[in-house]
Design a protein around this motif. Structure first.
Motif, short mmCIF file in Angstrom:
data_model
loop_
_atom_site.label_atom_id
_atom_site.label_comp_id
_atom_site.label_asym_id
_atom_site.label_seq_id
_atom_site.Cartn_x
_atom_site.Cartn_y
_atom_site.Cartn_z
N GLN A 82 0.53 -1.17 0.14
CA GLN A 82 0.06 0.08 0.11
C GLN A 82 0.71 1.20 0.07
OE1 GLN A 82 -1.86 -1.17 3.72
NE2 GLN A 82 -3.99 -0.96 2.68
N SER A 83 0.22 2.43 -0.21
CA SER A 83 0.94 3.58 -0.35
C SER A 83 1.50 3.97 1.08
CB SER A 83 0.25 4.78 -0.87
OG SER A 83 0.93 5.84 -0.81
N THR A 84 2.89 4.52 1.33
CA THR A 84 3.23 4.57 2.52
C THR A 84 2.18 6.04 3.26
OG1 THR A 84 4.97 6.12 1.63
CG2 THR A 84 5.80 3.93 2.44
N SER A 85 1.80 6.87 2.36
CA SER A 85 1.15 7.86 2.77
C SER A 85 -0.02 8.49 1.83
CB SER A 85 2.03 8.82 3.09
OG SER A 85 2.40 9.46 1.77
N TYR B 103 9.18 17.19 -9.19
CA TYR B 103 9.09 18.14 -8.03
C TYR B 103 8.07 17.54 -6.96
CZ TYR B 103 11.81 20.35 -11.52
OH TYR B 103 12.85 20.48 -12.28
N GLY B 104 7.84 16.40 -6.82
CA GLY B 104 6.92 15.81 -5.54
C GLY B 104 5.78 15.16 -6.39
N TRP B 105 5.81 14.89 -7.84
CA TRP B 105 4.76 14.08 -8.26
C TRP B 105 5.13 12.72 -8.75
CZ3 TRP B 105 0.98 17.21 -11.91
CH2 TRP B 105 0.24 18.12 -11.06
N ASP B 106 5.80 11.91 -7.79
CA ASP B 106 6.66 10.77 -8.02
C ASP B 106 5.60 9.48 -7.86
OD1 ASP B 106 9.67 11.41 -8.53
OD2 ASP B 106 8.84 12.71 -7.03
N TYR B 107 5.77 8.57 -8.45
CA TYR B 107 5.08 7.16 -7.94
C TYR B 107 5.35 6.96 -6.55
CZ TYR B 107 3.45 2.62 -8.57
OH TYR B 107 2.33 1.30 -8.28
N PRO B 108 4.39 6.91 -5.89
CA PRO B 108 4.26 6.77 -4.29
C PRO B 108 4.83 5.49 -3.79
CG PRO B 108 2.07 6.63 -5.05
CD PRO B 108 2.82 6.84 -6.41
N MET B 109 5.85 5.71 -2.79
CA MET B 109 6.48 4.44 -2.13
C MET B 109 5.40 3.47 -1.70
SD MET B 109 9.62 4.34 -2.85
CE MET B 109 10.43 3.31 -1.49
N THR C 130 7.96 -4.04 5.07
CA THR C 130 8.87 -2.93 4.75
C THR C 130 8.16 -1.70 4.63
OG1 THR C 130 8.27 -3.27 2.32
CG2 THR C 130 10.55 -4.46 2.99
N ASN C 131 9.03 -0.82 4.97
CA ASN C 131 8.45 0.64 5.00
C ASN C 131 7.22 0.67 6.01
OD1 ASN C 131 10.47 1.35 3.32
ND2 ASN C 131 9.02 1.16 1.27
N LEU C 132 7.43 -0.02 7.19
CA LEU C 132 6.03 -0.02 7.95
C LEU C 132 5.96 1.28 8.58
CD1 LEU C 132 6.28 -3.46 9.50
CD2 LEU C 132 4.88 -2.75 7.48
N TRP C 133 6.96 2.03 8.96
CA TRP C 133 6.93 3.24 9.86
C TRP C 133 7.89 4.13 9.18
CZ3 TRP C 133 10.95 5.41 12.73
CH2 TRP C 133 10.38 6.31 13.69
N THR C 134 7.39 5.45 9.20
CA THR C 134 8.43 6.48 8.63
C THR C 134 8.37 7.69 9.46
OG1 THR C 134 8.20 5.59 6.33
CG2 THR C 134 9.04 7.71 6.41
N LYS C 135 9.32 8.17 9.56
CA LYS C 135 9.32 9.62 10.18
C LYS C 135 10.00 10.59 9.15
CE LYS C 135 10.31 12.02 14.69
NZ LYS C 135 9.21 12.97 14.45
N THR C 136 9.09 11.61 9.02
CA THR C 136 9.59 12.69 8.05
C THR C 136 8.89 13.76 8.25
OG1 THR C 136 10.37 13.24 5.73
CG2 THR C 136 8.32 11.79 6.13
N LYS C 137 9.49 15.05 7.68
CA LYS C 137 8.64 16.29 7.72
C LYS C 137 8.19 16.44 6.31
CE LYS C 137 11.07 18.52 11.33
NZ LYS C 137 12.33 19.46 11.69
N TYR C 138 8.61 15.73 5.35
CA TYR C 138 8.38 16.05 3.93
C TYR C 138 6.88 15.91 3.74
CZ TYR C 138 8.52 15.39 -1.24
OH TYR C 138 8.52 15.41 -2.62
N PRO C 139 6.25 16.85 3.09
CA PRO C 139 4.71 16.77 2.76
C PRO C 139 4.25 15.96 1.74
CG PRO C 139 5.68 18.85 2.21
CD PRO C 139 6.72 18.02 2.41
N GLY C 140 5.24 15.52 0.88
CA GLY C 140 4.76 14.82 -0.36
C GLY C 140 4.43 13.28 -0.19
N PHE C 141 4.36 12.59 -1.11
CA PHE C 141 4.13 11.08 -0.78
C PHE C 141 5.09 10.50 0.06
CE2 PHE C 141 1.10 10.43 -4.59
CZ PHE C 141 -0.04 10.15 -3.56
N ASP C 142 6.45 10.57 -0.30
CA ASP C 142 7.53 9.99 0.15
C ASP C 142 8.85 10.74 -0.30
OD1 ASP C 142 7.84 6.76 1.28
OD2 ASP C 142 9.63 7.81 0.47
N PRO C 143 9.73 10.84 0.89
CA PRO C 143 10.78 11.56 0.82
C PRO C 143 11.87 10.95 0.08
CG PRO C 143 10.66 10.75 2.98
CD PRO C 143 9.45 10.31 2.49
#
Lengths: 1011, 473
Positions: free
Chosen positions: A248-251, A993-999, A970-983
């Motif tokens: 699933q998407s990480t966010s 510039y932020g429109w990447d395929y989500p992780m 994998t990628n079960l938990w992520t800590k980031t301040k990045y506002p897009g899908f995935d840092p």
């Protein structure tokens, strides 16, 4: 060697001692052979103890042991440098045991360039990942297998299944290609997704120049050597690994709902109208009239991410058979993978097979081959335009009530914002990759110590693209059906021929020498054809032949690339205490002119095992202390195949008399003087082993200078032809510290292993011939400039938001700025805001990258956790060129990120988010500025796996040797301040510039079955 | 040891069988050193000089110079962001970072480079002398023409008359006078060896003709206000009897009448080719009857309202020949020249079939009339103005008894009506010195002394610090 002898004597004594006491322990006699799993060598001097008794034995010179024990006893096998193993006897009288490497053992054999070496004897900066770690990580790609495992190696995964990750070793040495040389069984396969990661036996990363120098011309960015599982040992073994799971998407990103959207788009019109009325123009009508606004009152509308992102199912099966008969060994692997991507319509399938054999003839001649076959198929998911996830307005339904696909009725003619669900339906885009690679080799031993090896490696790859778009109408957008098919064909062969000499003189002087040649030939051709269908067709007749001939387009061009090299290496060590090594490689490439094509790449290394000195004997706990140093030069020619040659290009055509006439003109500025880009690397390292190497540290410092970068130097337009010319220019420096630590501890049956690594990196452009240039969004969001890191972020600095007119008048501002617009800083204090006020906004290369793993096992249970992160990089988060979520002028009637609710809409309402403005940007809010620069640091639980190995006696009846089940993620938990899908965004390629395929975050259930 | 050496020898020789094993050559093209060796290769080299006259999107006339001519004038605006936002041009809020300016600069100089490349190679090509003379004349004219287009946008520019290398490409701008002198010299030296339009074979239609070269020389003189010289060379075009106005205005935008009697010079466009030879203007005019139609080029209502009645008492037919009104909302307008019902619809975007008009005889006649008027021959000038007004299906009343100043106003209006959206307007307004007054009246931020010229592309100044920026940018 001395140490080993001591151990043997000690163990023999122990054997005698324990043997005496064994007399009174009767019951049954068990016997068997103990082997080292990796090499299937018999192990001499392994301690065997009946658990909770003093009863024990030691394996003899052939690896055999014999011991009288209780029939229900548990035997404990231990050996320095190997993992201790416990086996419940369960009445057996014959017991063959395989021992595994202890992860931090210095005796571990590591694959290095043109040979293998014991870890203890390596003087360069070399890190390796073994099969034991890989099993705990369950990587889905090769790149994921070493992500975070090795200090100084940065892996950035691609989200879409079947796409390549980006791999960087020790930073970014050049503006050119920074990809390391990655060899799978000595073949540079290029496409890593073609290999089943289950088939990996080991991964070695050669980081410094001394280790990589033997690969000379393509080793400037480091080398990664991957070996796959081969036939080995004296007996048959069969293993089957399988897992299934989902991703699933990480966010997900919060967007405006329909109610909020209609209000905000109307507010943007209001803001524009204020200026229009002031300048005497007529006011524009609201986009959504009052009735429509009322209709959307309290309505959520379509949340497109839910329509486009899904839970993707995945499964993987892998079977490996290893068998040996007399002087022949055979290996057989087969793997199947199927992954559904998290974006609808994307999936990936892989069928992988490998066949290896090695035959020994009269103990002198070895003949063998590895043949890998791989087929992959990737469904791209419509025309693959992930940005539409954000763009689609929430007021647009996926389908209208009449069942036809929805479009924005407010903007029906917009071909850039087509319904992405419809696109997945209307477009069929499949990429397949058919690859056969491997090698045939011969080794001849003239006399013990002198061997000649000849390898012929080959790689044949055909990549097919099949694109079919059917005729459709969406709103006022009419699409003619068309098909676009392409074949990309690669043919590579290379051959290594080398002599190796190894001899130990007077027991203390060890000499290793290698002398050889290398030749490489790559041939690439592509054929691309495109045609439009005269009428609507179904996918059954989507062939090129069905297209109309007058619009057909056919392209194709072959290219060729060759390398010829000579290399030699000498390594000497005195008593495993003092080490010296020297390598020289001479490379010639077809990519430079005959006068400039040859380069010599030397390297030297020296190390000193301090712990072997007599004066260190009093530090009992210090099992190893080694100082390493190396210096070397490596080359890079990762440029176009023909950049040095000027040429006339055809197809510069023009129409006369209504038919196309051929035109031809030079279109590129050649440069006959270009030559090797050279990287000089100095490395200092320290290896520390404590408590019998149960605690180890590895520390490295390096300085890597890349000179004569092969840059496209932009030329003034007045020159005509192409805009730039390849030149050798500039210098980039990477310096860094790398730390790796491992700790193993056996605490009352609980085996604990902790490992961690961290790599600090500083990257700086020292010289760019006095010029600088920018790239990226609007052509200037990233800069290459002396004194700054490569691809640093560049743009304006803003500080808050104008609250009123008076505030604007009192400071330098854009001519048309109004209240609610961003306050741009006058960086050069000249009283006006213009392009001279652009400045440095942060670095895109992380300050440090790190990884940590914790492994626990207790009885049959094992838990493995792996964290990975980067720190200190900045990302330009400005989805699409016109603004995008959070900052927009609705040029596409697009939706906005929910942060737009915090926009300025009257004095004092916001000091962070500028006002909305219909279809214009009077305050230049969309100019690249720190408003768009976000912190890219993250820490994530990359991997978690919990496994359970069923007790042997349970599975034995089914003829199974080992049966382990596990659950992992994998990628079960992520800590980031990045506002897009995935840092986790690739630094060089993030032009979206932020429109990447989500992780994806994945959960899998799997099993390992060994017979 | 012998055996080892043998093995090694075999290994080395396997890859070393040829001394030049490492030599590889580009398969897709010869090198300039050995190209241009015969007439066919010279012709391919010459055709490539024309290639930069393209109306494909982002090329010289696919929202390049044409966009400046249209959107910086008083006739229309570029409506939407896609394919490109021209609001900064409309509002004179522009700077040297504009991609369009960069495209114009690069495309023109690439054309100049190709001309120079051919002109340097041509003397040594073994081929018939008369054909060689024609090729030379064509390339020489085109070199002048690309300079002229740059001059219209930027004023004095670096004059390039030889193939430059990275070592000598950083040249300063020539003065306005020097630039004009070079263009004049190229045009003049091309004219004698160029055939008249009627002398070209049908499959060569689209090449530059003697008449077209003379017409452009006249246009250059007009830009330089050398009225008598303009009249003299213009008279030669008229006397050649090669050109006449179509009876039907619409034939100018009819694919069946391309390169017809009214055509002096046009970008040759063709849809559905592999190399992209289409006209982007087809898509700029597409128009749907919806609340938010996407006609890109949107005329001002003031332009539509300015058309007068003709002799029959009806509105000047050119109004509806040039401007289409949205069925739903009569305030929504789009230009209507390259996307007409009879224009074939291209399969891909920006790939229209219709040739893009650079100069047609009506344009020439109005320029000639203007030159006559400025030279003091207002009566003579009226003859040519009325020729255009009284085209059969336009049928505007003849004008008579105008003063020189009144005639100027008549030319200002007539060019607006006759040549709407054909890429001339801004350059005309600037040339007449009325741009500031006209555009500011529309609420545009035109600054006198600044916006008569476009800014030099910033990127070019960065790469070549010798280039001075235009005033006030």
């Amino acid at each position: 060697m001395m140490m080993k002898k001591h151990i043997l004597i000690f163990k023999t004594l122990l054997f005698l001692l324990l043997g005496c006491q064994a007399v009174w322990a009767q019951k049954i006699t068990v016997s068997g052979t103990i082997t080292y799993r990796a090499t299937q060598e018999n192990l001499i001097g392994v301690t065997i103890i009946e658990k909770n008794t003093p009863n024990g034995a030691i394996s003899d010179a052939t690896g055999h042991f014999k011991l009288n024990v209780a029939s229900d006893a548990t035997l404990v096998f231990s050996y320095t440098g190997m993992q201790t193993q416990e086996v419940q006897l369960g009445g057996r009288t014959e017991l063959n045991v395989e021992l595994d490497d202890n992860n931090n053992t210095l005796n571990q054999v590591v694959v290095v360039g043109y040979g293998t070496a014991q870890k203890r004897d390596i003087s360069g900066a070399v890190s390796s990942v073994g099969v034991d770690r890989l099993e705990k990580r369950n990587p889905r790609t090769i790149e994921e297998a070493f992500q975070g495992e090795v200090s100084g190696v940065q892996v950035t995964n691609a989200g879409r299944p079947g796409d390549q990750a980006t791999v960087r070793i020790r930073g970014y040495g050049t503006i050119n290609n920074n990809s390391p040389l990655i060899l799978v069984d000595n073949v540079e396969i290029g496409r890593f997704f073609t290999v089943d990661p289950n088939d990996i036996e080991s991964i070695t990363v050669l980081k410094d120049a001394a280790s990589a120098a033997i690969y000379g011309n393509r080793a400037a960015n480091g080398v990664i050597l991957i070996t796959t599982k081969k036939g080995k040992g004296e007996r048959q073994s069969l293993s089957y690994n399988s897992w299934f799971g989902w991703q699933q998407s990480t966010s997900k990103i919060k967007m405006l709902d329909a109610d909020q959207y209609v209000h905000l788009i109307n507010e943007a019109v209001d803001n524009a109208n204020a200026d229009r009325l002031a300048s005497g123009q007529t006011a524009l009508a609201h986009i959504y009239n009052d009735a429509e606004v009322a209709k959307w009152q309290g309505q959520k509308g379509t949340y497109w991410q839910d329509k486009l992102l899904r839970t993707g199912m995945m499964q993987n099966h892998y079977l490996n058979l290893s068998t040996a008969r007399e002087s022949s060994k055979y290996g057989f692997s087969i793997g199947y993978t199927k992954q559904e991507g998290i974006y609808i319509g994307t999936d990936f399938k892989r069928l992988y097979g490998k066949f290896s054999a090695e035959h020994t003839f009269r103990k002198k001649l070895k003949l063998g081959h590895n043949i890998n076959l791989s087929y992959t198929r990737q469904n791209t998911g419509g025309d693959y335009y992930v940005s539409r996830v954000f763009m689609m307005a929430p007021t647009v339904p996926v389908k209208f009530e009449d069942g036809t696909y929805g479009y924005d009725v407010k903007d029906p003619g917009n071909g850039d914002k087509k319904n992405p669900v419809a696109m997945v339906d209307y477009i069929d885009w499949v990429n397949t990759n058919n690859q056969a690679y491997g090698n045939i080799y011969a080794e001849y031993e003239f006399f013990p110590g002198l061997t000649y090896t000849s390898r012929f490696n080959f790689d044949r790859r055909i990549e097919e693209k099949n694109y079919f778009e059917r005729e459709y109408q969406l709103g006022n957008v009419n699409q003619t059906g068309f098909t676009d098919v392409a074949d990309f064909k690669d043919r590579t062969w290379n051959t290594d021929n080398f002599l190796t000499f190894k001899h130990i003189f007077n027991e203390k002087h060890t000499l290793n020498a290698t002398l050889g040649t290398y030749a490489f030939h790559h041939f690439n051709n592509y054929l691309l054809a495109k045609g439009f269908f005269p009428t609507d067709v179904t996918d059954y007749v989507s062939t090129l032949d069905a297209t109309s001939t007058n619009n057909r387009q056919i392209n194709g061009a072959p290219t060729e690339y060759k390398i010829l090299s000579f290399f030699g290496r000498a390594e000497y060590n005195y008593n495993s205490k003092y080490y010296l090594s020297a390598t020289i490689r001479r490379d010639g490439t077809s990519r430079f002119s005959p006068q400039k094509r040859w380069g010599n790449f030397p390297s030297v290394g020296a190390s000193w095992r301090i712990s072997a000195e007599p004066f260190m004997e009093r530090f009992h706990n210090l099992s190893d202390l080694k100082l390493r140093s190396s210096w070397g030069q490596l080359g890079n020619s990762a440029i176009g195949d023909y950049d040095w040659q000027s040429r006339v290009t055809f197809n510069q055509n023009y129409v006369f008399g209504n038919s196309v006439n051929n035109g031809a003109a030079p279109t590129a500025l050649a440069n006959r003087n270009i030559t090797w880009e050279t990287t000089t690397q100095t490395n200092m390292g320290l290896d520390i082993g404590l408590f019998k190497d149960n605690l180890t540290f590895k520390i490295d410092y390096y300085r890597k200078d890349t000179r004569n970068m092969l840059l496209y130097v932009p030329q003034p337009g007045t020159i005509g032809a192409a805009g730039s010319q390849r030149q050798n220019i500039g210098k980039v420096r990477n310096t860094g510290w790398e730390f790796e630590a491992k700790y193993n501890k056996d605490i009352r049956k609980v085996f604990l292993s902790i490992g961690g690594n961290i790599a600090f990196l500083q990257n700086k452009v020292l010289d760019l011939g006095g010029t600088s240039f920018t790239t990226g969004r609007d052509g200037y969001s990233h800069i290459y400039k002396e004194g700054y890191g490569l691809r640093s972020l560049w743009g304006y600095k803003t500080s808050g938001i104008y609250q009123n007119k008076a505030q604007i008048e009192s400071t330098p501002h854009w001519p048309n700025a109004g209240p609610g617009d961003l306050i741009f800083q006058d960086i050069n204090h000249d009283g006006i805001i213009n392009s001279d006020d652009r400045t440095y906004l942060g670095k895109s290369i992380p300050s440090f990258t790190y990884g940590a793993n914790v492994n626990l096992s207790w009885k049959g249970l094992d838990i493995s956790m792996f964290f990975q992160g980067i720190f200190g990089n900045k990302i330009l988060y400005a989805p699409a060129n016109f603004g995008g979520p959070g900052l927009s002028n609705f040029l596409y009637f697009e939706n906005l990120q929910a942060s737009a609710l915090n926009r300025w809409h009257g004095a004092g309402t916001s000091n962070t988010q500028p006002r909305l403005y219909w279809r214009s940007d009077p305050g230049n809010n969309n100019a690249n500025s720190n408003f768009f620069v976000k912190d890219g640091s993250y820490l994530r639980l990359k991997n978690l796996q919990i496994g359970y190995t069923l007790p042997k006696e349970w599975v034995k009846k089914a003829g199974v040797g080992n049966f382990r089940v596990y659950v992992g993620g994998t990628n079960l938990w992520t800590k980031t301040k990045y506002p897009g899908f995935d840092p986790e965004i690739a630094m060089e390629t993030s032009d979206t510039y932020g429109w990447d395929y989500p992780m994806a975050k994945t959960v899998i259930f799997g099993m390992n079955l060994d017979f | 040891m012998k055996k080892i050496l043998l093995f090694l020898f075999l290994a080395f020789s396997a890859v070393n069988c040829k001394k030049d094993w490492l030599d590889t050559f580009p398969p897709d093209g010869p090198t300039p050193a050995n190209y241009y060796s015969n007439a066919a290769e010279a012709l391919a080299g010459l055709n490539a000089c024309y290639d930069n006259l393209s109306a494909q999107f982002d090329r010289l006339y696919g929202l390049g110079i044409d966009a400046i001519g249209m959107y910086c004038g008083d006739e229309c605006v570029g409506g939407r962001t896609s394919p490109r936002d021209f609001s900064s041009f409309e509002q004179f809020n522009l700077n040297g970072a504009e991609v369009t300016l960069q495209n114009i600069w690069r495309e023109s100089y690439t054309g100049i480079f190709r001309c120079n490349q051919l002109l340097e190679k041509l003397p040594d090509v073994p081929m018939a002398a008369d054909l060689k003379a024609r090729y030379k004349a064509e390339a020489t004219f085109l070199r002048g023409f690309y300079h002229f287009e740059l001059f219209k946008c930027f004023g004095g520019i670096p004059v390039v008359t030889k193939v430059l290398t990275p070592d000598d490409a950083r040249v300063a701008r020539n003065t306005r006078a020097e630039t004009i002198a070079q263009i004049e010299s190229d045009f003049k030296s091309a004219i004698p060896d160029l055939p008249q339009k009627s002398k070209y074979a049908a499959n060569d239609l689209g090449r530059i003709t003697k008449g077209a070269a003379q017409a452009y020389l006249m246009k250059l003189y007009i830009f330089d206000k050398r009225w008598n010289e303009a009249v003299a060379v213009g008279q030669e075009v008229i006397n050649s009897n090669e050109y006449s106005l179509f009876a039907d205005y619409n034939d100018n935008f009819n694919t069946a009448k391309e390169n017809g009697s009214e055509s002096i010079f046009e970008v040759q466009c063709k849809t559905g080719t592999a190399t992209g030879e289409g006209n982007a203007h087809y898509d700029l005019e597409s128009f749907e009857n919806t609340p938010n139609p996407r006609g890109y080029t949107q005329p001002f209502a003031s332009l539509r309202n300015s058309f007068q009645n003709n002799a029959a008492g009806a509105k000047d037919p050119r109004r509806d020949f040039s401007i289409k009104v949205n069925i739903i909302s009569s305030t929504l307008l789009t230009s209507f020249k390259y996307n007409r019902p009879q224009t074939p619809q291209p399969a891909v975007q920006y790939d229209g079939e219709l040739n893009y008009k650079l100069m047609r005889y009506a344009d020439f006649l109005l320029l000639f009339a203007e030159a006559q008027n400025e030279a003091g021959n207002t009566t003579e000038a009226l003859k040519y103005l009325n020729l255009v007004r009284q085209r059969a299906n336009v049928n505007m009343p003849a004008l008579n008894n105008l003063s020189q100043q009144q005639f100027r106003q008549a030319i200002y209006d007539e060019r607006k009506w006759e040549l709407a959206f054909e890429g001339h307007r801004y350059f005309d307004l600037v040339r007449w010195g009325i741009a500031g007054a006209v555009l500011r009246a529309q609420g545009r931020n035109f600054v006198d002394g600044k916006h008569e010229l476009m800014p030099i592309p910033t990127n070019e100044i960065t790469l070549n610090p010798k280039l001075a920026q235009n005033p006030m940018y």
